[in-house]
Scaffold this motif. Structure first.
Motif, PDB file in Angstrom:
ATOM      1  N   GLN A 167       8.130   3.404   0.221  1.00 25.55           N
ATOM      2  CA  GLN A 167       9.037   2.796   1.194  1.00 25.55           C
ATOM      3  C   GLN A 167      10.255   2.207   0.483  1.00 25.55           C
ATOM      4  OE1 GLN A 167       7.149  -0.570   3.162  1.00 25.55           O
ATOM      5  NE2 GLN A 167       5.673  -0.700   1.487  1.00 25.55           N
ATOM      6  N   LYS A 200       0.833  -1.212   0.000  1.00 20.50           N
ATOM      7  CA  LYS A 200       0.000   0.000   0.000  1.00 20.50           C
ATOM      8  C   LYS A 200       0.860   1.252   0.000  1.00 20.50           C
ATOM      9  CE  LYS A 200      -4.316  -1.603   1.969  1.00 20.50           C
ATOM     10  NZ  LYS A 200      -5.194  -1.598   3.143  1.00 20.50           N
ATOM     11  N   ASN A 201       1.914   1.233   0.797  1.00 21.49           N
ATOM     12  CA  ASN A 201       2.822   2.384   0.860  1.00 21.49           C
ATOM     13  C   ASN A 201       3.894   2.213  -0.216  1.00 21.49           C
ATOM     14  OD1 ASN A 201       4.541   4.465   1.440  1.00 21.49           O
ATOM     15  ND2 ASN A 201       5.074   3.750   3.494  1.00 21.49           N
TER      16      ASN A 201
END
Length: 94
Positions: A53, A49-50
């Motif tokens: 990163q 989702k992120n």
């Protein structure tokens, strides 16, 4: 002749029991692997989702997700094996 027929019956019953146990094991294995894969998939989806990163963090999360799914499946198969042993113990006592 009756002796041979009785032996054949006993032999057939042994094969039926082996077949039942194999089907039980296979069904449990299939379910455990599918559920483990579903857990891993859910964790993988959360991990990506992120998108901002670092790659090493993402890879660590992906590895943990897969490990969690495999561990879940392994634990279910251990439970299945314990159940099968308990059933055999009960049947032996009869």
């Amino acid at each position: 002749m009756k002796q041979l027929s009785r032996e054949n019956e006993e032999f057939s019953e042994i094969f039926r029991e082996i077949n039942r146990k194999f089907r039980y094991f296979t069904a449990n294995y299939t379910t455990a692997v599918k559920n483990g894969a579903d857990i891993a998939k859910q964790k993988i989806m959360e991990s990506v989702k992120n998108r901002d990163q670092p790659v090493d963090i993402l890879l660590e999360k992906l590895f943990e997700a897969i490990k969690t799914g495999v561990q879940y499946a392994g634990e279910r198969m251990i439970d299945c094996g314990v159940d099968m042993v308990e059933q055999m113990k009960k049947n032996k006592k009869k």
